[in-house]
Design a protein around this motif. Sequence first.
Motif, PDB file in Angstrom:
ATOM      1  N   TRP A  78       0.803  -1.215   0.000  1.00 13.05           N
ATOM      2  CA  TRP A  78       0.000   0.000   0.000  1.00 13.05           C
ATOM      3  C   TRP A  78       0.843   1.275   0.000  1.00 13.05           C
ATOM      4  O   TRP A  78       0.353   2.348  -0.368  1.00 13.05           O
ATOM      5  N   ALA A  79       2.113   1.213   0.410  1.00 11.05           N
ATOM      6  CA  ALA A  79       2.905   2.419   0.674  1.00 11.05           C
ATOM      7  C   ALA A  79       2.911   3.397  -0.501  1.00 11.05           C
ATOM      8  O   ALA A  79       2.533   4.567  -0.352  1.00 11.05           O
ATOM      9  N   VAL A  80       3.350   2.953  -1.676  1.00  8.40           N
ATOM     10  CA  VAL A  80       3.493   3.861  -2.821  1.00  8.40           C
ATOM     11  C   VAL A  80       2.138   4.381  -3.304  1.00  8.40           C
ATOM     12  O   VAL A  80       1.957   5.596  -3.451  1.00  8.40           O
ATOM     13  N   PRO A  81       1.148   3.518  -3.564  1.00 11.98           N
ATOM     14  CA  PRO A  81      -0.143   4.048  -4.033  1.00 11.98           C
ATOM     15  C   PRO A  81      -0.840   4.951  -3.011  1.00 11.98           C
ATOM     16  O   PRO A  81      -1.512   5.911  -3.396  1.00 11.98           O
ATOM     17  N   VAL A  82      -0.688   4.674  -1.730  1.00  8.42           N
ATOM     18  CA  VAL A  82      -1.292   5.535  -0.703  1.00  8.42           C
ATOM     19  C   VAL A  82      -0.677   6.929  -0.750  1.00  8.42           C
ATOM     20  O   VAL A  82      -1.390   7.937  -0.731  1.00  8.42           O
ATOM     21  N   VAL A  83       0.653   7.000  -0.814  1.00  9.34           N
ATOM     22  CA  VAL A  83       1.329   8.304  -0.862  1.00  9.34           C
ATOM     23  C   VAL A  83       0.946   9.057  -2.137  1.00  9.34           C
ATOM     24  O   VAL A  83       0.699  10.276  -2.107  1.00  9.34           O
ATOM     25  N   ILE A  84       0.877   8.355  -3.275  1.00  8.63           N
ATOM     26  CA  ILE A  84       0.454   8.994  -4.528  1.00  8.63           C
ATOM     27  C   ILE A  84      -0.963   9.546  -4.379  1.00  8.63           C
ATOM     28  O   ILE A  84      -1.267  10.671  -4.799  1.00  8.63           O
ATOM     29  N   GLY A  85      -1.837   8.759  -3.752  1.00  8.02           N
ATOM     30  CA  GLY A  85      -3.209   9.213  -3.530  1.00  8.02           C
ATOM     31  C   GLY A  85      -3.269  10.437  -2.635  1.00  8.02           C
ATOM     32  O   GLY A  85      -4.044  11.362  -2.892  1.00  8.02           O
ATOM     33  N   VAL A  86      -2.444  10.459  -1.597  1.00 11.09           N
ATOM     34  CA  VAL A  86      -2.412  11.610  -0.684  1.00 11.09           C
ATOM     35  C   VAL A  86      -1.936  12.860  -1.411  1.00 11.09           C
ATOM     36  O   VAL A  86      -2.514  13.948  -1.265  1.00 11.09           O
ATOM     37  N   ASN A 120      -2.411  -8.236  -5.854  1.00  6.50           N
ATOM     38  CA  ASN A 120      -1.670  -6.984  -5.677  1.00  6.50           C
ATOM     39  C   ASN A 120      -2.291  -5.813  -6.435  1.00  6.50           C
ATOM     40  O   ASN A 120      -2.261  -4.675  -5.960  1.00  6.50           O
ATOM     41  N   LEU A 121      -2.860  -6.057  -7.632  1.00  8.10           N
ATOM     42  CA  LEU A 121      -3.440  -4.961  -8.406  1.00  8.10           C
ATOM     43  C   LEU A 121      -4.613  -4.332  -7.664  1.00  8.10           C
ATOM     44  O   LEU A 121      -4.698  -3.101  -7.536  1.00  8.10           O
ATOM     45  N   ILE A 122      -5.521  -5.172  -7.168  1.00  7.18           N
ATOM     46  CA  ILE A 122      -6.671  -4.671  -6.401  1.00  7.18           C
ATOM     47  C   ILE A 122      -6.190  -3.966  -5.139  1.00  7.18           C
ATOM     48  O   ILE A 122      -6.702  -2.903  -4.776  1.00  7.18           O
ATOM     49  N   MET A 123      -5.193  -4.521  -4.485  1.00  8.88           N
ATOM     50  CA  MET A 123      -4.656  -3.909  -3.272  1.00  8.88           C
ATOM     51  C   MET A 123      -4.093  -2.516  -3.561  1.00  8.88           C
ATOM     52  O   MET A 123      -4.344  -1.559  -2.820  1.00  8.88           O
ATOM     53  N   ARG A 124      -3.348  -2.388  -4.669  1.00  7.24           N
ATOM     54  CA  ARG A 124      -2.748  -1.089  -4.998  1.00  7.24           C
ATOM     55  C   ARG A 124      -3.819  -0.072  -5.382  1.00  7.24           C
ATOM     56  O   ARG A 124      -3.725   1.104  -5.017  1.00  7.24           O
ATOM     57  N   LEU A 125      -4.827  -0.511  -6.119  1.00  2.98           N
ATOM     58  CA  LEU A 125      -5.929   0.388  -6.487  1.00  2.98           C
ATOM     59  C   LEU A 125      -6.660   0.875  -5.238  1.00  2.98           C
ATOM     60  O   LEU A 125      -6.995   2.058  -5.118  1.00  2.98           O
ATOM     61  N   TYR A 126      -6.872  -0.047  -4.304  1.00  2.00           N
ATOM     62  CA  TYR A 126      -7.547   0.336  -3.073  1.00  2.00           C
ATOM     63  C   TYR A 126      -6.664   1.283  -2.251  1.00  2.00           C
ATOM     64  O   TYR A 126      -7.161   2.235  -1.637  1.00  2.00           O
ATOM     65  N   GLY A 127      -5.345   1.042  -2.267  1.00  2.00           N
ATOM     66  CA  GLY A 127      -4.427   1.938  -1.569  1.00  2.00           C
ATOM     67  C   GLY A 127      -4.494   3.349  -2.130  1.00  2.00           C
ATOM     68  O   GLY A 127      -4.462   4.331  -1.378  1.00  2.00           O
ATOM     69  N   LEU A 128      -4.613   3.457  -3.451  1.00  2.00           N
ATOM     70  CA  LEU A 128      -4.738   4.779  -4.085  1.00  2.00           C
ATOM     71  C   LEU A 128      -6.011   5.483  -3.629  1.00  2.00           C
ATOM     72  O   LEU A 128      -5.995   6.678  -3.305  1.00  2.00           O
ATOM     73  N   VAL A 129      -7.108   4.734  -3.580  1.00  2.00           N
ATOM     74  CA  VAL A 129      -8.388   5.291  -3.131  1.00  2.00           C
ATOM     75  C   VAL A 129      -8.301   5.728  -1.672  1.00  2.00           C
ATOM     76  O   VAL A 129      -8.781   6.810  -1.299  1.00  2.00           O
ATOM     77  N   ILE A 130      -7.685   4.901  -0.830  1.00  2.00           N
ATOM     78  CA  ILE A 130      -7.509   5.256   0.586  1.00  2.00           C
ATOM     79  C   ILE A 130      -6.750   6.566   0.711  1.00  2.00           C
ATOM     80  O   ILE A 130      -7.113   7.451   1.490  1.00  2.00           O
ATOM     81  N   GLY A 131      -5.676   6.713  -0.072  1.00  2.00           N
ATOM     82  CA  GLY A 131      -4.865   7.920   0.000  1.00  2.00           C
ATOM     83  C   GLY A 131      -5.642   9.168  -0.372  1.00  2.00           C
ATOM     84  O   GLY A 131      -5.596  10.175   0.345  1.00  2.00           O
ATOM     85  N   VAL A 132      -6.378   9.114  -1.481  1.00  2.00           N
ATOM     86  CA  VAL A 132      -7.139  10.281  -1.930  1.00  2.00           C
ATOM     87  C   VAL A 132      -8.227  10.639  -0.920  1.00  2.00           C
ATOM     88  O   VAL A 132      -8.354  11.807  -0.504  1.00  2.00           O
ATOM     89  N   LEU A 133      -9.029   9.650  -0.517  1.00  2.00           N
ATOM     90  CA  LEU A 133     -10.139   9.922   0.393  1.00  2.00           C
ATOM     91  C   LEU A 133      -9.649  10.391   1.759  1.00  2.00           C
ATOM     92  O   LEU A 133     -10.224  11.292   2.362  1.00  2.00           O
ATOM     93  N   SER A 134      -8.578   9.790   2.252  1.00  2.00           N
ATOM     94  CA  SER A 134      -8.031  10.191   3.556  1.00  2.00           C
ATOM     95  C   SER A 134      -7.526  11.621   3.524  1.00  2.00           C
ATOM     96  O   SER A 134      -7.711  12.384   4.476  1.00  2.00           O
ATOM     97  N   ALA A 135      -6.871  12.000   2.404  1.00  2.00           N
ATOM     98  CA  ALA A 135      -6.362  13.368   2.278  1.00  2.00           C
ATOM     99  C   ALA A 135      -7.493  14.383   2.217  1.00  2.00           C
ATOM    100  O   ALA A 135      -7.358  15.497   2.720  1.00  2.00           O
TER     101      ALA A 135
END
Length: 283
Positions: free
Chosen positions: A94-102, A148-163
């Motif tokens: 989740w690290a990279v997609p979450v940060v990108i989302g944030v 992993n693909l679904i996990m990374r997509l979800y990480g991106l969504v978490i990052g955007v929504l959390s921010a």
Amino acid sequence: MILGIPYPELAMLAVALLAAGAVTGILAGVFGVGGGAVIVPVLYELFTLLGVPEEARMPFCVGTSLAVIIPTSIRSFNAHRAKGMVDMSIVKIWAVPVVIGVLAGGVIARYAPADVFKAVFVIVAGLSAFRLLLGKDSWKLADDMPGNLIMRLYGLVIGVLSALMGIGGGQLSSLFMTFYGRPIHQAVATSSGLGVLISIPGAIGYIYAGWPKAAEFPDVAALQPPLALGYVSLIGFLLFVPTSIWTAPVGARLAHSLPKRKLEILFGLFLATVCLRFVLSFF
């Protein structure tokens, strides 16, 4: 007068932030959370009283919330990792997609109208309230985590929504992990790692997003440097954290006297009330 701000106005801001921090600490202790789901609505009411304009108020609350979450998320993550409860394999995915989302959320925050932040809060908090009030522990999508693909997509969504919501991501990621069969204690512990990944770049993003606002509202003391940098209230951070930490054990003691299901219902009703408050503010 200090830095061009009258003493009475500065004193009122300081006292209000100390009181808001104390209220947040009690609520966080009662409901077992320390993120923006409690901080943002408390700050919203405070900044309304302090005259922060509507177009800057919600992102100012979100940015300040992300800054407040930084020390608590680091402390929480280290504590959970020391007990061996954190699944670092999930955190690494989740690290990279979450940060990108944030970071994407920080860019959106610079240009989005105030109602966008409220809408995101209402949708995410509303779903959490529904889960708390009507959900069952047996609700699952699968017995193991997706690919992993679904996990990374979800990480991106978490990052955007959390921010955009001002939370550390724990609500979203814990909900996701429990839907895929992970025990709630492991889900909470692993989710604490996201708080660090979200809060630090998120707060920096909101400093960038709100940088021009001080000049637009020169008469609003709460938005002026050095009391604030962009959409992050520095005085809010300094006064909010100590009082919230001090009063959180009071709420925790109250929580221990209540059954788990009653706490879930109370927190669900709290979130539903906040959602209603924001929905009414649209009109």
